[in-house]
Design a protein around this motif. Structure first.
Motif, PDB file in Angstrom:
ATOM      1  N   GLY A 199       6.509 -83.272 -85.454  1.00 18.65           N
ATOM      2  CA  GLY A 199       6.916 -83.963 -86.670  1.00 18.65           C
ATOM      3  C   GLY A 199       8.145 -83.404 -87.347  1.00 18.65           C
ATOM      4  O   GLY A 199       8.713 -84.049 -88.242  1.00 18.65           O
ATOM      5  N   SER A 200       8.599 -82.227 -86.931  1.00 18.98           N
ATOM      6  CA  SER A 200       9.807 -81.638 -87.518  1.00 18.98           C
ATOM      7  C   SER A 200      11.017 -81.767 -86.599  1.00 18.98           C
ATOM      8  O   SER A 200      12.089 -81.238 -86.904  1.00 18.98           O
ATOM      9  CB  SER A 200       9.564 -80.151 -87.821  1.00 18.98           C
ATOM     10  N   GLY A 201      10.843 -82.471 -85.460  1.00 24.10           N
ATOM     11  CA  GLY A 201      11.943 -82.651 -84.521  1.00 24.10           C
ATOM     12  C   GLY A 201      12.074 -81.537 -83.513  1.00 24.10           C
ATOM     13  O   GLY A 201      13.076 -81.457 -82.789  1.00 24.10           O
ATOM     14  N   LYS A 202      11.080 -80.674 -83.414  1.00 19.72           N
ATOM     15  CA  LYS A 202      11.100 -79.557 -82.475  1.00 19.72           C
ATOM     16  C   LYS A 202      10.410 -79.961 -81.173  1.00 19.72           C
ATOM     17  O   LYS A 202       9.325 -80.536 -81.190  1.00 19.72           O
ATOM     18  CB  LYS A 202      10.398 -78.349 -83.090  1.00 19.72           C
ATOM     19  N   ARG A 203      11.029 -79.636 -80.055  1.00 13.31           N
ATOM     20  CA  ARG A 203      10.398 -79.916 -78.764  1.00 13.31           C
ATOM     21  C   ARG A 203       9.248 -78.938 -78.533  1.00 13.31           C
ATOM     22  O   ARG A 203       9.445 -77.723 -78.570  1.00 13.31           O
ATOM     23  CB  ARG A 203      11.407 -79.781 -77.615  1.00 13.31           C
ATOM     24  N   MET A 204       8.064 -79.484 -78.284  1.00 13.39           N
ATOM     25  CA  MET A 204       6.903 -78.632 -78.052  1.00 13.39           C
ATOM     26  C   MET A 204       6.396 -78.704 -76.615  1.00 13.39           C
ATOM     27  O   MET A 204       5.525 -77.928 -76.228  1.00 13.39           O
ATOM     28  CB  MET A 204       5.768 -79.005 -79.008  1.00 13.39           C
ATOM     29  N   PHE A 205       6.955 -79.644 -75.805  1.00 16.76           N
ATOM     30  CA  PHE A 205       6.527 -79.726 -74.406  1.00 16.76           C
ATOM     31  C   PHE A 205       7.621 -80.378 -73.579  1.00 16.76           C
ATOM     32  O   PHE A 205       8.264 -81.344 -74.023  1.00 16.76           O
ATOM     33  CB  PHE A 205       5.233 -80.538 -74.290  1.00 16.76           C
ATOM     34  N   PHE A 206       7.854 -79.822 -72.380  1.00 16.89           N
ATOM     35  CA  PHE A 206       8.861 -80.325 -71.456  1.00 16.89           C
ATOM     36  C   PHE A 206       8.259 -80.310 -70.062  1.00 16.89           C
ATOM     37  O   PHE A 206       7.650 -79.316 -69.647  1.00 16.89           O
ATOM     38  CB  PHE A 206      10.094 -79.416 -71.514  1.00 16.89           C
ATOM     39  N   PHE A 207       8.429 -81.423 -69.312  1.00 18.61           N
ATOM     40  CA  PHE A 207       7.803 -81.503 -67.994  1.00 18.61           C
ATOM     41  C   PHE A 207       8.612 -82.411 -67.079  1.00 18.61           C
ATOM     42  O   PHE A 207       9.093 -83.463 -67.500  1.00 18.61           O
ATOM     43  CB  PHE A 207       6.375 -82.048 -68.127  1.00 18.61           C
ATOM     44  N   GLU A 208       8.772 -81.985 -65.831  1.00 22.29           N
ATOM     45  CA  GLU A 208       9.422 -82.784 -64.804  1.00 22.29           C
ATOM     46  C   GLU A 208       8.428 -83.039 -63.673  1.00 22.29           C
ATOM     47  O   GLU A 208       8.143 -82.128 -62.895  1.00 22.29           O
ATOM     48  CB  GLU A 208      10.656 -82.050 -64.257  1.00 22.29           C
ATOM     49  N   PRO A 209       7.880 -84.264 -63.572  1.00 19.32           N
ATOM     50  CA  PRO A 209       6.873 -84.536 -62.552  1.00 19.32           C
ATOM     51  C   PRO A 209       7.398 -84.343 -61.130  1.00 19.32           C
ATOM     52  O   PRO A 209       6.696 -83.800 -60.271  1.00 19.32           O
ATOM     53  CB  PRO A 209       6.502 -86.007 -62.798  1.00 19.32           C
ATOM     54  N   GLY A 210       8.652 -84.763 -60.838  1.00 22.81           N
ATOM     55  CA  GLY A 210       9.207 -84.604 -59.501  1.00 22.81           C
ATOM     56  C   GLY A 210       8.363 -85.314 -58.447  1.00 22.81           C
ATOM     57  O   GLY A 210       7.600 -86.233 -58.733  1.00 22.81           O
ATOM     58  N   GLY A 211       8.511 -84.888 -57.184  1.00 23.65           N
ATOM     59  CA  GLY A 211       7.677 -85.405 -56.103  1.00 23.65           C
ATOM     60  C   GLY A 211       8.075 -86.761 -55.573  1.00 23.65           C
ATOM     61  O   GLY A 211       7.368 -87.326 -54.737  1.00 23.65           O
ATOM     62  N   SER A 212       9.196 -87.328 -56.033  1.00 24.46           N
ATOM     63  CA  SER A 212       9.641 -88.645 -55.587  1.00 24.46           C
ATOM     64  C   SER A 212      11.109 -88.574 -55.180  1.00 24.46           C
ATOM     65  O   SER A 212      11.848 -87.689 -55.619  1.00 24.46           O
ATOM     66  CB  SER A 212       9.464 -89.694 -56.697  1.00 24.46           C
ATOM     67  N   ARG A 213      11.535 -89.523 -54.364  1.00 23.57           N
ATOM     68  CA  ARG A 213      12.932 -89.535 -53.926  1.00 23.57           C
ATOM     69  C   ARG A 213      13.863 -89.780 -55.101  1.00 23.57           C
ATOM     70  O   ARG A 213      14.932 -89.169 -55.194  1.00 23.57           O
ATOM     71  CB  ARG A 213      13.122 -90.602 -52.857  1.00 23.57           C
ATOM     72  N   LEU A 214      13.477 -90.702 -55.998  1.00 23.99           N
ATOM     73  CA  LEU A 214      14.258 -90.971 -57.203  1.00 23.99           C
ATOM     74  C   LEU A 214      13.427 -90.581 -58.420  1.00 23.99           C
ATOM     75  O   LEU A 214      12.321 -91.093 -58.618  1.00 23.99           O
ATOM     76  CB  LEU A 214      14.631 -92.457 -57.284  1.00 23.99           C
ATOM     77  N   SER A 215      13.958 -89.685 -59.234  1.00 24.69           N
ATOM     78  CA  SER A 215      13.229 -89.235 -60.420  1.00 24.69           C
ATOM     79  C   SER A 215      13.540 -90.147 -61.588  1.00 24.69           C
ATOM     80  O   SER A 215      14.705 -90.325 -61.957  1.00 24.69           O
ATOM     81  CB  SER A 215      13.618 -87.797 -60.770  1.00 24.69           C
ATOM     82  N   VAL A 216      12.515 -90.732 -62.157  1.00 24.34           N
ATOM     83  CA  VAL A 216      12.636 -91.558 -63.357  1.00 24.34           C
ATOM     84  C   VAL A 216      11.242 -91.687 -63.955  1.00 24.34           C
ATOM     85  O   VAL A 216      10.249 -91.722 -63.215  1.00 24.34           O
ATOM     86  CB  VAL A 216      13.218 -92.953 -63.026  1.00 24.34           C
ATOM     87  N   ILE A 217      11.153 -91.712 -65.262  1.00 21.27           N
ATOM     88  CA  ILE A 217       9.863 -91.970 -65.908  1.00 21.27           C
ATOM     89  C   ILE A 217       9.801 -93.467 -66.178  1.00 21.27           C
ATOM     90  O   ILE A 217      10.509 -93.992 -67.035  1.00 21.27           O
ATOM     91  CB  ILE A 217       9.710 -91.166 -67.216  1.00 21.27           C
ATOM     92  N   ALA A 218       8.950 -94.168 -65.414  1.00 19.73           N
ATOM     93  CA  ALA A 218       8.868 -95.631 -65.503  1.00 19.73           C
ATOM     94  C   ALA A 218       7.957 -96.099 -66.630  1.00 19.73           C
ATOM     95  O   ALA A 218       8.106 -97.216 -67.130  1.00 19.73           O
ATOM     96  CB  ALA A 218       8.390 -96.212 -64.178  1.00 19.73           C
ATOM     97  N   GLY A 219       7.005 -95.274 -67.031  1.00 15.35           N
ATOM     98  CA  GLY A 219       6.093 -95.653 -68.110  1.00 15.35           C
ATOM     99  C   GLY A 219       5.358 -94.433 -68.634  1.00 15.35           C
ATOM    100  O   GLY A 219       5.111 -93.470 -67.894  1.00 15.35           O
ATOM    101  N   CYS A 220       5.023 -94.449 -69.932  1.00 23.80           N
ATOM    102  CA  CYS A 220       4.294 -93.323 -70.514  1.00 23.80           C
ATOM    103  C   CYS A 220       3.481 -93.815 -71.710  1.00 23.80           C
ATOM    104  O   CYS A 220       3.845 -94.799 -72.354  1.00 23.80           O
ATOM    105  CB  CYS A 220       5.230 -92.200 -70.940  1.00 23.80           C
ATOM    106  N   ALA A 221       2.395 -93.123 -71.988  1.00 27.32           N
ATOM    107  CA  ALA A 221       1.534 -93.495 -73.117  1.00 27.32           C
ATOM    108  C   ALA A 221       0.770 -92.278 -73.603  1.00 27.32           C
ATOM    109  O   ALA A 221       0.368 -91.412 -72.813  1.00 27.32           O
ATOM    110  CB  ALA A 221       0.570 -94.602 -72.718  1.00 27.32           C
ATOM    111  N   PHE A 222       0.568 -92.229 -74.901  1.00 28.79           N
ATOM    112  CA  PHE A 222      -0.269 -91.234 -75.555  1.00 28.79           C
ATOM    113  C   PHE A 222      -1.683 -91.792 -75.726  1.00 28.79           C
ATOM    114  O   PHE A 222      -1.866 -93.005 -75.930  1.00 28.79           O
ATOM    115  CB  PHE A 222       0.263 -90.947 -76.963  1.00 28.79           C
ATOM    116  N   SER A 223      -2.682 -90.911 -75.695  1.00 28.64           N
ATOM    117  CA  SER A 223      -3.992 -91.289 -76.209  1.00 28.64           C
ATOM    118  C   SER A 223      -3.906 -91.353 -77.726  1.00 28.64           C
ATOM    119  O   SER A 223      -2.917 -90.924 -78.329  1.00 28.64           O
ATOM    120  CB  SER A 223      -5.060 -90.279 -75.773  1.00 28.64           C
TER     121      SER A 223
END
Length: 378
Positions: A199-223
Motif C-alpha cells: 500500500g505504500s508503493g514498496k515491492r514486497m515480492f518478485f518472481f520469474e516463473p520461467g520454464g517456457s520458450r517465451l516468457s510472458v505473464i498471460a494472466g494473474c489473479a489474487f485470492s
C-alpha cells in the motif's frame, strides 16, 4: 377354476385377518419410505426476469437508490453503465472515448486527457483527477482504490482520496495483467515477471516463473485476501502456477504449491479467477477450461467447444457460467457444475457480449440488449 379374489374376500371376513393385513401393509409402507425411497434431486434452472434494449432504456434519478440496493457494472459493445436486479439503470451511456469502471467508480476519458472526472455508480461526482507532469495516464479501479497506468503501459501510480498521486512504481516491461486485494497490487509483465506492491508503493515480492520458450505473464489473479496468487505464464510451454503465502504475516514470501504444463498456450491475455468462495481457481487452457480445487489439491480439465469469452468470476452455489466464442459471431452460454460437469451450452449470435453475476442473479448481454435470469432450484 380357482378364484383368487373370492378367496381373498372370504379371508378378510374371518375375524382378525383384516387387521393383520392392514398392519402388514403399514409395515411395508414404512419400510419403503425410510428404507427404499430416495430424495428427488433438485434441478437447477434459469428463470427469466427481464430484458432491456440499452439503446432505448433511460436511467432514472439516482436518488431513488439511497437504500443501497446492489448495482452491477456492465460493458456491452459501445454501451456501459450500472443496473440493479429489477432492471433499473442508474447509468446507461454510449462511450465516446476510453472507459474504466468497477463496482465502486467509473470514468470516461480521451486519448490524451487533461483531466478525468470520476463518478460513482449513482452517477454522482467523486473527484476530478488533474493530469500533471509525472501523473498522466489512464485510470483503473481495483479493491476500492484508484490507479493510473501511463501511456507506455509500464508504470502505475496510486491515487489518494483527493486524486493526488500517492506513489508511482515503474516496471521493467509492459504490464500484461493486474489485480488487487487486501491492500496489495499484483502485476504481471511482458518480460515474464510477477510483482506484488504494498500500500505504500514498496515491492514486497518478485518472481520469474520461467520454464517456457517465451516468457510472458498471460494472466494473474489474487485470492480475496491476497494470500494466494494464480498465474498463467509463458508460451511453448504455457504453465499454470498457484502460489501461497506460507505464514501469517504479510512479510512472508509466496511459494509455489502447484505447477502444471498447459501445452503450447495462447499468445494473448488469459482469463484467471478465484471462484466458489476462493476454493477453486479457473483458467483458460488449450481446448477448454482448467479447474484447480484447493482443498483436495486436484486439477481437472473441462473440454469446451469454443474459446472462453467471459467467466462469471463468482462460481457460487457450485455453478460457474461461461460465454464461449466460436467463428462468425456464434456464442454459447454455458453452465458448469463443479467439479467439472458441463450442464448445458445454449447458442446465440452476437459480436459484442457481456456476462455478469450477482449471487443467484445472472446477467447476459448480446448486441444492444441486456437480459437477467435468476438461478433457482426446483
Amino acid at each position: 377354476m380357482y378364484d383368487s379374489g373370492k378367496t381373498l374376500r372370504k379371508w378378510l371376513r374371518e375375524p382378525g385377518k383384516k387387521s393383520i393385513l392392514i398392519a402388514g401393509g403399514f409395515v411395508v409402507m414404512v419400510f419403503y419410505i425410510f428404507g427404499a425411497a430416495r430424495p428427488i434431486p433438485e434441478e437447477t434452472t434459469l428463470a427469466f426476469r427481464w430484458i432491456h434494449s440499452l439503446a432505448t432504456t433511460h436511467p432514472p434519478a439516482s436518488n431513488v437508490y439511497a437504500d443501497g440496493r446492489p448495482l452491477l457494472a456492465f460493458e456491452l459493445g459501445d454501451r456501459f453503465g450500472y443496473v440493479d436486479r429489477e432492471g433499473v439503470f442508474t447509468v446507461n451511456r454510449t462511450r465516446s472515448g476510453g472507459v474504466s469502471l468497477s463496482q465502486d467508480y467509473w470514468a470516461e476519458y480521451s486519448a490524451i486527457p487533461d483531466k478525468i472526472e470520476v463518478k460513482d455508480p449513482l452517477n454522482a461526482p467523486v473527484m476530478t483527477i488533474e493530469m500533471q507532469d509525472g501523473s498522466r495516464g489512464y485510470p483503473f479501479f481495483l479493491d476500492k482504490k484508484m490507479f493510473l497506468i501511463n501511456s507506455e503501459q509500464n508504470s502505475i501510480s496510486a491515487l489518494d482520496e483527493s486524486g493526488n498521486v500517492a506513489w508511482t512504481y515503474d516496471f521493467g516491461s509492459v504490464v500484461t495483467c493486474v489485480d488487487a486485494a487486501g491492500g496489495f497490487l499484483l502485476v504481471g509483465s511482458l518480460d515474464g515477471v510477477v510483482e506484488v506492491i504494498d500500500g505504500s508503493g514498496k515491492r514486497m515480492f518478485f518472481f520469474e516463473p520461467g520454464g517456457s520458450r517465451l516468457s510472458v505473464i498471460a494472466g494473474c489473479a489474487f485470492s480475496e485476501d491476497g494470500s494466494k496468487i494464480a498465474i498463467v505464464s509463458g508460451v511453448d510451454e504455457q504453465r499454470f502456477l498457484l502460489m501461497e503465502r506460507l505464514g501469517e504475516g504479510v512479510e512472508d514470501e509466496y511459494r509455489v504449491t502447484r505447477h502444471e504444463f498447459l501445452g503450447t498456450g495462447f499468445r494473448r491475455p488469459v482469463k484467471v479467477a478465484f471462484v466458489d468462495g476462493g476454493s477453486r481457481v479457473v483458467f483458460e487452457r488449450e481446448g477448454g477450461l482448467g479447474i484447480y480445487e484447493l482443498s483436495g489439491r486436484r486439477s481437472l480439465t473441462l473440454a469446451l467447444d469454443g474459446e472462453v469469452a467471459a467467466v462469471d468470476e463468482f462460481g457460487g452455489g457450485g455453478l460457474l457460467f461461461l460465454l464461449l466464442a466460436g467463428e462468425g459471431g456464434h456464442k454459447k452460454l454455458a453452465a458448469v457444475k463443479f467439479p467439472s460437469t458441463l450442464m448445458f451450452a445454449a447458442p446465440f449470435d452476437s459480436e459484442a457480449v457481456f456476462l455478469g453475476r450477482d449471487g443467484d442473479y445472472l446477467y447476459v448481454g448480446g448486441g444492444a440488449k441486456l437480459a437477467s435470469f435468476e438461478i433457482v432450484k426446483r
